[in-house]
Design an enzyme around this catalytic site. Structure first.
Site, mmCIF file in Angstrom:
data_model
loop_
_atom_site.group_PDB
_atom_site.id
_atom_site.type_symbol
_atom_site.label_atom_id
_atom_site.label_comp_id
_atom_site.label_asym_id
_atom_site.label_seq_id
_atom_site.Cartn_x
_atom_site.Cartn_y
_atom_site.Cartn_z
ATOM 1 N N CYS A 1 56.958 55.310 32.315
ATOM 2 C CA CYS A 1 58.236 55.240 33.018
ATOM 3 C C CYS A 1 58.142 55.614 34.482
ATOM 4 C CB CYS A 1 59.255 56.163 32.339
ATOM 5 S SG CYS A 1 59.343 55.939 30.556
ATOM 6 N N HIS B 1 65.877 61.500 37.365
ATOM 7 C CA HIS B 1 65.314 60.535 36.415
ATOM 8 C C HIS B 1 66.406 60.120 35.430
ATOM 9 C CE1 HIS B 1 62.150 58.397 34.410
ATOM 10 N NE2 HIS B 1 62.337 59.045 33.278
ATOM 11 N N HIS C 1 67.421 51.857 32.162
ATOM 12 C CA HIS C 1 66.116 52.427 32.468
ATOM 13 C C HIS C 1 65.105 51.289 32.601
ATOM 14 C CE1 HIS C 1 62.641 54.771 32.739
ATOM 15 N NE2 HIS C 1 62.576 55.324 31.523
ATOM 16 N N HIS D 1 17.707 15.964 21.245
ATOM 17 C CA HIS D 1 18.008 15.689 22.658
ATOM 18 C C HIS D 1 19.054 16.718 23.087
ATOM 19 C CE1 HIS D 1 20.396 13.488 25.806
ATOM 20 N NE2 HIS D 1 19.194 13.145 26.223
ATOM 21 N N ASP E 1 13.767 6.249 23.624
ATOM 22 C CA ASP E 1 13.775 7.324 24.628
ATOM 23 C C ASP E 1 12.391 7.537 25.222
ATOM 24 O OD1 ASP E 1 15.421 9.595 25.826
ATOM 25 O OD2 ASP E 1 16.638 9.018 24.108
#
Length: 1819
Positions: A578, A714, A758, A1368, A1557
């Site tokens: 707070c 407060h 508050h 691969h 490949d």
């Protein structure tokens, strides 16, 4: 009082000993940084308080001096918290302020060392009581002044600070004067202004200099001179180029040793340059000097270095003036000082002498040698002070508590509070009215019906249904803050509102970045309190996306504020529950007190959306169950009511706020935080701890508790909290003991929570803002927390203690005899307590009559980032003027221009009074649509310098009287003129003569050039600096000065000498000049055969003729008859004609030796040559001679500049001269100009002209330094609290849906899991027995005559298929190589052909035009299928072609968009082989050439293992069976490989991919291994090829040879093409033709090649998918480092209304609606920027083009409207940040095949730039 030191004529009592303190002009230590560190460390020890004070105050003094500098100098100084910071800035110390910086460092080090020595040895400071004297060289003399004025070490610390100021100012003046002699090149190393010549006598040097002057005619100001000499050396000083010329051409000096001194700041000891005005400029009358002079006078003898005599001064000011004059104007003759010291020692009959030095140097040795030779009986000792400083310090040395704390000024505030309080005024209104603004939890937070249970039995529910809420917290102006709608929506609204309120608070504080030292971006920090993350935990967590982390985590709140404003100081997000915001503000205060920052933006934030917090606080018994905000001090207080709130304040140290001319709205005197360690529980308050804290804060701030008249408590409305807090407050502020508050000192208490609830993390700043408003309103608002009766637990004697609870409004006025002081409490549920003591702001200072702003016309500016906001800002300003008709125009102009940010939509008007201003602003309001957004690119600026005859003969310039930069430059130039033997030209500018009074040619012409040089300097101080210059006739001298060709001294010299020659050699009035409004061709036609000369061609129809007066008079009649206007110019001589012939030769000679011509730093448009001059050879003495005689072709010069694009249609032209002439010529000569403004006008106040011109330039896009414009008058200006920015808000809000916060169950994946199970249980039917590893199941086939289609599906997770993919690997993931796609093509092609033409026999197949737009990456989870679908179809098999498409299949069995396509062509093997034969010998030849290069060591030969190791390290890690290359020879982008195909079996294939490949991946090897490619930063992958043909089958174990050469394409250098040739037994048996590789930044590798199940759910299905599939949200993965982010697509087409809020629900993107009418920004050729309405989007643009699709995609991804994406819109302003750009880049690549780099939006920063690029390359 005169010094008491004896002289030779008057001898007091003899002293047995004598002290001499010597201050050198050299740094006392080679390691200056080390020495400064030691002094700094010593200053922190308790025994050196004076040293600490001196260093601290010296820094503040320099900071204050920097604040007074013009911007061009101020901007060179980095932010600093100690003068010692400058030591590390080598470039600064050698720059324009080098002399100032080094002077400050020298003085601070010398005096700091001396103070340290005498603090350590206090009894030795007996200088003023004994026989002591002071001596010094150069700046060392300034240090002697501080000692002479000081009776104690404490005095020395004070006087020393004033000396630091003088040292700084001296460097500024010296630098300014010297730069007029020769400007320095900031891009080149500094050059010396002085050199020592040893072993030369002063007479020899003087004789040689006299001979040099006889040979070389030059301005006296530029002459070389002797600045210092001794018996064996001479120091020679002068402008660097002149020195260089002397040493190069003088035979005498060529034979001497020359030692250049590190003198880079300019010239001193120069009587020909400086006078008493310069001295007064250094020793200016300041408050600090007045105070010092009032209490200190010289006490010791100080020897002058020019005569050896002592300075005869009565006051501190006199002493400073004499010493500064000595440094600036007198030669150093050290021998005279030595003689005087010896004389004093002899006269006083001292027996010993102690010489205190910092370290020994040549002058000291000279002195010691003289003592030993001339007074051998004298006992001489030396004490070196530097060795007294320890090399290191003991870490255990006690450290002092530091200097006293400054008060902290609050200079700005803003808020968003519950109850509709959208600003501080509306917040005050609800406070003043005593409102309680609680309400039922609104539907946009969560469903109160399901989430609230007043009985508290329902799981995870709230006991209360109430809270205090901000209205529409989602409202936000996203484009203003450069956020996309997507980012805005996903960013916590409290963080957004913190950003908004920070802006508003800064706006009200008059903040402009780097305006003052205290607003340096590096010294500003951000501090915010936040205690929850509701929006992230609930709202955005429903569908986590790109901005989930940066939009929701707390650290990003203050971090985003820092980032947006470019603050480089700290950013803190603090959570102390707070008390978060007040504890954060206290942290910010500490940062300011410790000088870690100079300005702080602080506050707190809270927006409630998470029902969990309500439930948790309910169960913790924090919350009230009854409908109220907070029942503070009520007998039935039962807890607090939760609240939203955002509050921001801006803070500075008080002295900085005063210096910055800020509005101070409150002053924090003290602040501290402690903890309730003794409380019974962590959440329970403790009165003792609170009381201790209050006493501590008041004591530290020096505040009597009875002086505090208000405490903002407060006050949460809990029984325990209210009781404990009231006890702590009354114990400290209103005790019950014998000493009580008097009735005149009531203590009022209040609590804002009773009004707005508050706010938890925002509670503290809410309370603080309330108190600040109370100061402003002089009112205490009513307390509304007591709903029933006063809490009986509170002290019963509140009235007796004079403690008052204000039930109604109470006046709280200022008092004459005491200040209003308040205390603000803020406590934490976690036990922390924070208190701030705050005092009312000081009254605004009275403005003295001499400080009143003399300007009569003012420029008022209004700007915004959008037209909507511009209109709103304009309306707000007009309303302010309606409500404040008496506002001062000067304050209004200052506030709007110098104290606000300026955006790209601008309005500026010049007005003399408020009614005129209102009229002009209202007119602007009616034409708001015509205001164009200025470009982010600065327009070109051209300075045009006026020639003679444009103004009155005598002027009275307001700029000269009131503007320091202009005045100072005029005075310096006048000093140069006087020093060169010319008369003063001030009478021509200062109004001392009538305007028609004719001065001499010398005065008139020098005045004009001086005015223009000074105007250019003034414009430069305002930020208006030219890119190109042009000078008309005499104006060319000023133009060449600005271009860096001539120094100011040389320009004045040439102009003065030329005018002198005219006066002496030419008869005034015999000739004349006549302007004719006609072209040269017209004149030549009409005046053929008549005598005249063409002097100027100013424009297409603007010509000036010269000639004998009688000749030109005869021309007038025929020209006027032809319709051409003629008028004579009011000049004494006919320039650019034969009248000037008599002076040309001598003028040329004077220019040759008297001026130095440098290469231009700017392009010079030459009216003489009709060309643009860039080089260093063209501009010389010959040029100046020709320019005097020959024609001025201004037209040709300007046209050439346009042809070379040095000026364009948007160029801003500024006339530098007393009246506009050239800008009209420029406008008539060019097609268009951006703007053309004068600097001055005849018959108009300079300020009226400047106000209008600045307004015009400002609106045309120039960056004006408005603060510099207003700075000279700031003492007479006040910052107004104007209305804040009018936001163009939209509601960005993600609604929390359902009740999952209650159930905590997540059913998101249930439907998907069920669909997966369904897909597994119902596989597609098999229609054929065909099954290979890559073609696993035929699910569809249809044949109709010659047309046919076959569709197959395969699971990548099948073992053989998966093994092939994992063989691969890229980025650690299995990637389906293109050779697998080739095998699929061959398999399906063969199957299709056999089905449709069974008798076709052995047909070869070409896999042509393969294009893979997205790689197929194997997922990690092998238990879940990963399906692909490939179709092959032909419309006519007889054509020999078929089309293939590859698609991913989602969990519902629905195929996605194709990710690859190819064409299969059936062919003839024999024909292929035959066609390849001609190429064979070429390929073989290249292979042989590579072999030769390898043998020579030029090409690289790589083994099998090395090749694949490199391949794996750079990109692809191949499995063993793919590794067919046995060796490779590579050179650049060319290579061949020997290949052996594997015999290892694995899977069923038509053409095994590891065969393909092996023979083909040589191309990929070259692109990812070759040193010709930047493989460190980039990698290359292939999107496909043009053809793949094998005429013979690839056989296991067979040997082949592959060859390739890759070549970058012309269109795109990141794309490479090549052909791979496969040879067997020297025969080409296969070609992979047109194989393409594209280069990507390596940083994107993870983005492209990551397993799909690592990133996001299945992709969104296509538009043809089922409705169920369409409901799936679409997510796009964007990698940023190692994190994964997801961008959720959101549609805003079906919003639901809740109250006035627009709630946006995450839904799937639907197909776009049909294109309707749109407005497209097409430019009308007649009206620039006019919109054209077209019938539909298709009619305006091709919506099917890649460019259009890309722009639509950007709008979709960023949740922007298409209308926002105008060509001029920048991506930064639209909020396309780095995260969003990655998402968009990936989408462009995936869906449109547009391959872009991560820097796309940097390379193409606007929509228009990107659109053009896309149209050019993609269509």
């Amino acid at each position: 009082m005169r010094p008491t030191t004896p002289s030779t004529t008057e001898s007091p009592d003899n002293f047995s000993n004598m002290k001499l303190l010597y201050f050198s002009n050299e740094f006392p230590h080679d390691d200056l940084a080390g020495l400064s560190r030691q002094l700094t460390l010593l200053s922190k020890q308790k025994q050196f308080p004076h040293l600490a004070r001196f260093l601290d105050h010296a820094t503040e003094a320099v900071r204050d001096e920097v604040r007074q500098l013009p911007w061009s100098l101020r901007n060179t100084i980095p932010s600093f918290d100690s003068v010692f910071n400058f030591i590390e800035h080598a470039s600064l110390r050698k720059g324009e302020l080098g002399a100032s910086i080094d002077g400050v460092l020298l003085v601070v080090v010398q005096l700091g060392t001396l103070i340290k020595y005498y603090e350590e040895n206090p009894k030795k400071y007996d200088l003023n009581t004994g026989n002591a004297a002071l001596s010094g060289l150069g700046l060392g003399l300034l240090s002697t002044a501080a000692v002479s004025l000081s009776s104690s070490v404490s005095d020395l610390a004070v006087a020393g600070v004033e000396v630091v100021r003088l040292a700084f100012r001296l460097g500024v003046v010296v630098g300014s004067v010297s730069s007029n002699l020769e400007s320095r090149d900031p891009t080149s190393p500094p050059v010396s202004w002085a050199a020592v010549v040893p072993d030369v006598t002063v007479d020899e040097a003087r004789d040689e200099l006299d001979a040099f002057y006889a040979r070389e005619k030059m301005p006296s100001t530029s002459k070389i001179f002797i600045s210092a000499w001794s018996h064996n050396s001479v120091t020679i000083s002068g402008p660097p180029s002149r020195l260089k010329h002397l040493f190069r051409t003088s035979e005498f000096f060529r034979g001497q040793k020359i030692i250049n001194l590190p003198v880079y700041g300019g010239l001193c000891h120069a009587a020909h340059l400086y006078n008493q005005e310069h001295v007064r400029e250094v020793v200016s009358e300041t408050d600090s000097l007045k105070e010092l002079s009032s209490r200190a006078s010289p006490k010791l003898t100080t020897f002058a270095t020019s005569t050896g005599k002592r300075f005869e001064a009565e006051t501190a000011r006199e002493l400073f003036e004499q010493i500064v004059a000595e440094i600036m104007t007198k030669e150093i003759r050290w021998g005279t000082v030595v003689d005087s010291v010896l004389a004093q020692a002899h006269t006083t009959s001292c027996s010993d002498i102690q010489v205190l030095v910092f370290r020994k140097s040549l002058p000291v040795y000279d002195l010691l040698t003289a003592f030993s030779s001339k007074q051998p009986g004298l006992e001489v000792s030396t004490l070196e002070l530097i060795p007294t400083i320890p090399a290191s310090l003991d870490n255990g040395t006690p450290v002092s508590g530091g200097s006293s704390k400054s008060s902290i000024a609050i200079v700005g505030m803003s808020c968003r509070m519950p109850g509709g309080a959208t600003d501080t005024e509306s917040f005050w209104n609800l406070l003043e009215k005593g409102m309680d603004v609680h309400r039922t939890i609104p539907a946009d937070r969560f469903d109160i019906d399901t989430h609230h249970d007043p009985k508290g039995k329902a799981m995870n529910s709230s006991h209360t249904a109430y809270g205090c809420f901000i209205d529409e917290p989602g409202l936000f102006d996203a484009p203003f803050f450069n956020m996309s709608p997507r980012e805005a929506q996903q960013t916590d609204p409290m963080q957004r509102l913190a950003l908004v309120t920070a802006y508003e608070a800064l706006e009200r504080a008059g903040y402009v970045a780097n305006r003052t030292p205290a607003t340096s971006l590096e010294r500003i920090g951000t501090f915010y309190g936040q205690a929850s993350d509701d929006y992230r935990e609930v709202n955005t967590a429903q569908e986590i996306s790109t901005y989930f982390i940066p939009g929701g985590c707390r650290a990003f709140g203050p971090g985003r504020i820092n980032y947006f404003f470019k603050f480089a100081g700290p950013s803190f997000s603090i959570d102390t529950a707070c008390s978060s915001s007040l504890a954060t503000i206290q942290t910010a205060c500490t940062s300011l007190w410790n000088k870690d920052t100079d300005m702080a933006v602080a506050g707190g934030m809270n927006v409630l959306t998470n029902s969990d917090a309500f439930a948790g606080l309910s169960h913790g018994h924090f919350l009230t169950k009854t409908p109220n905000a907070c029942k503070t001090w009520d007998s039935e207080a039962d807890g607090y009511c939760r609240a939203d709130g955002i509050g921001s304040i801006v803070m500075k140290r008080l002295e900085d706020a005063i210096a910055d001319n800020d509005n101070i709205i409150g002053v924090i005197r003290g602040a501290a935080t402690n903890h309730s360690a003794e409380a019974v529980s962590i959440t329970h308050p403790h009165a003792g701890a609170q009381s201790f804290l209050s006493s501590k804060v008041l004591s530290a701030a020096g505040i009597d508790p009875f002086d505090v008249s208000y405490v903002e408590m407060h006050g949460t409305g809990t029984q325990a909290g209210d009781k404990e807090e009231m006890k702590s407050v009354t114990d400290v502020f209103a005790p019950a003991g014998p000493k009580r508050r008097s009735m005149r000192q009531p203590l009022h208490v209040g609590a804002v929570k009773a009004n707005v609830g508050h706010g938890e993390a925002v509670a503290g700043v809410t309370a603080l803002i309330k108190v600040l408003l109370m100061f402003q309103k002089s009112m205490i608002p009513p307390h509304v927390g007591i709903k029933n009766s006063l809490n009986p637990a509170l002290p019963s004697d509140l009235a007796e203690r004079n403690v008052r609870i204000p039930y109604t409004r109470q006046a709280w006025p200022r008092e004459k005899d005491r200040k209003r002081i308040a205390a603000v409490n803020n406590f934490s549920a976690a036990g922390g307590n924070t208190m701030i003591a705050i005092e009312e702001p000081p009254l605004p200072r009275n403005i003295a009559p001499e400080d009143e702003d003399p300007r009569t016309t003012h420029a008022v500016t209004v700007s915004a980032k959008s037209k909507v906001s511009l209109e709103g800002n304009l309306k707000r300003l007009i309303a302010f003027l309606e409500n404040n008709p008496d506002v001062r125009m000067s304050d209004l102009a200052y506030t709007t221009a110098a104290r606000k940010y300026h955006h790209n939509h601008r309005i500026a008007v010049a007005a003399a009074d408020v009614p005129q201003l209102k009229k002009k602003l209202s007119a602007q309001l009616n034409s708001i649509d015509s205001v164009k957004s200025i470009s982010n690119l600065q327009p070109l600026i051209a300075f045009a310098f006026t020639g003679q005859g444009a103004s009155y003969k005598s002027m009275d310039l307001q700029l000269f009287h009131h503007e320091p930069t202009f005045r100072s430059q005029i005075l310096h130039l006048n000093s140069l003129a006087l020093a060169q033997g010319f008369p003063s030209f001030l009478p021509a500018v200062d109004g001392s003569f009538p305007k028609d009074h004719a001065h001499s040619a010398v005065v008139t012409q020098m005045a004009l050039v001086a005015i223009e040089i000074s105007l250019a300097a003034y414009w430069a101080s305002l930020g208006v600096v030219p890119n190109v210059v042009v000078g008309h006739s005499l104006g060319e001298y000023a133009a060449l000065y600005v271009a860096g060709v001539l120094s100011a001294s040389d320009a004045i010299y040439l102009v003065g000498q030329r005018a002198r020659l005219l006066e002496e050699r030419v008869q005034a009035g015999s000739h004349k000049m006549m302007a004719v409004r006609a072209s040269l061709a017209d004149i030549q036609k009409i005046a053929a055969g008549m005598p005249y000369e063409v002097a100027c061609i100013n424009g297409p129809r603007d010509t000036v003729l010269s000639g004998l007066s009688k000749d030109l008079d005869t021309l007038i009649e025929p020209l006027q008859k032809a319709g051409f206007k003629c008028y004579s110019l009011d000049v004494a001589y006919a320039f650019h004609s034969s009248q000037t012939d008599p002076i040309l030769e001598e003028f040329g000679e004077l220019a040759e030796t008297g001026a130095i011509f440098h290469a231009p730093k700017l392009p010079v448009l030459s009216p003489l040559l009709g060309k643009v001059i860039f080089d260093e050879k063209t501009l010389n003495a010959t040029y100046m001679k020709r320019a005097t005689r020959e024609c001025v072709n201004y037209l040709a010069a300007v046209e050439t500049g346009a042809k070379l694009s040095l000026v364009d249609d948007n160029t801003l032209w500024v006339e530098i001269g007393p009246h506009p002439v050239c800008i009209n010529m420029s406008k008539s000569s060019l097609r268009s100009v951006g703007a053309a403004v004068p600097s001055m006008r005849r018959d108009e106040s300079n300020w009226a002209t400047m106000a209008q011109s600045l307004s015009t330039l400002h609106c045309a896009g120039a960056t004006i330094r408005w603060n510099e414009f207003h700075k000279p008058f700031e003492k007479g200006l006040r910052l107004l609290d104007l209305p804040t920015y009018a936001w163009n808000n939209k509601n960005y809000w993600i609604q929390y849906n359902g009740d999952w916060a209650l159930t905590k169950g997540n059913t998101y994946y249930d439907a998907q899991k069920k669909a997966l199970e369904t897909a597994k249980a119902l596989p597609a039917p098999r229609l054929s027995d065909l099954k290979t590893s890559s073609v696993q199941r035929i699910i569809e086939e249809s044949f109709d005559g010659s047309a046919g289609t076959v569709v197959m599906q395969s699971d990548l997770m099948e073992a053989d298929f998966l093994a092939a993919a994992h063989g691969h690997k890229m980025n650690g993931c299995g990637v389906v190589t293109s050779s697998i796609h080739a095998d699929i093509s061959y398999t399906l092609g063969s199957y299709l052909l056999k089905k449709m033409s069974p008798s076709s026999g052995d047909i070869a197949m070409n896999v042509a035009d393969l294009e893979v737009v997205k790689g197929l990456v194997a997922q990690k989870n092998t238990k879940v299928p990963q399906m692909i679908q490939v179709s092959i179809s032909t419309e006519n098999i007889n054509t020999g072609t078929a089309q293939l498409r590859w698609q991913n299949v989602n969990a519902q069995g629905i195929p996605d968009e194709p990710f690859a396509t190819a064409t299969l062509e059936y062919g003839d093997r024999s024909a292929w082989l035959s066609s390849w034969v001609p190429q064979t010998h070429l390929i073989q030849g290249r292979i042989e050439a590579l072999e030769t290069l390898a043998a020579q060591g030029i090409a690289n030969r790589l083994s099998h293992n090395m090749a694949y190791l490199l391949f794996a390290n750079n990109l692809v890690d191949y499995a063993t069976k793919y590794r067919g290359m046995q060796s490779v020879v590579i050179n650049g982008l060319e290579a061949f490989a020997d290949v052996t195909l594997t015999t290892e079996k694995g899977g069923v294939w038509t053409v095994p991919p590891y065969f393909i490949d092996s023979v083909a991946h040589l191309a990929g090897f070259v692109m990812n291994v070759s040193d010709a490619i930047d493989t460190k930063a980039n990698y290359c992958v292939t999107p496909g090829w043009s053809s793949m043909r094998f005429a013979k089958p690839l056989v296991a174990g067979a040997k082949y040879r592959s060859y390739v050469k890759m070549i970058p394409t012309v269109e795109d250098r990141s794309v490479y093409l090549g052909d791979v040739y496969v040879l067997q037994d020297n025969e080409i048996i296969g070609i992979v033709g047109g194989i393409k590789f594209r280069q990507y930044p390596r940083i994107l590798l993870n983005r492209f090649f990551s397993a799909p199940d690592e990133a996001s759910p299945s992709p969104n299905p296509t538009h043809g998918a089922t409705a169920k599939a369409q409901a799936q949200p679409k997510t796009i993965a964007a990698s940023h480092g190692d994190e994964k982010h997801f961008a959720t697509s959101v549609q805003i087409s079906t919003p639901s209304k809740i109250g006035h809020q627009l709630i946006v629900k995450p839904v799937a993107i639907q197909a776009p609606p049909p294109a309707g009418p749109v407005v497209v920004a097409l430019k009308d050729p007649e009206v620039q920027g006019s919109p054209v309405v077209v019938a539909s989007a298709a009619a305006a643009v091709d919506t099917n083009s890649v460019a259009s699709k890309a722009i639509s995609m950007i709008a979709n991804e960023a949740a922007l409207e298409q209308a926002d994406l105008q060509d001029e819109a920048s991506f930064a302003e639209l909020g396309i940040d780095s995260l969003m750009s990655l998402v968009i880049s990936e989408k462009l690549r995936e869906e449109l095949g547009v391959v872009v780099s991560g820097s796309l939006f940097l390379e193409y920063p606007t929509i228009g730039d990107l659109r053009s690029w896309l149209m050019e390359y993609y269509g």
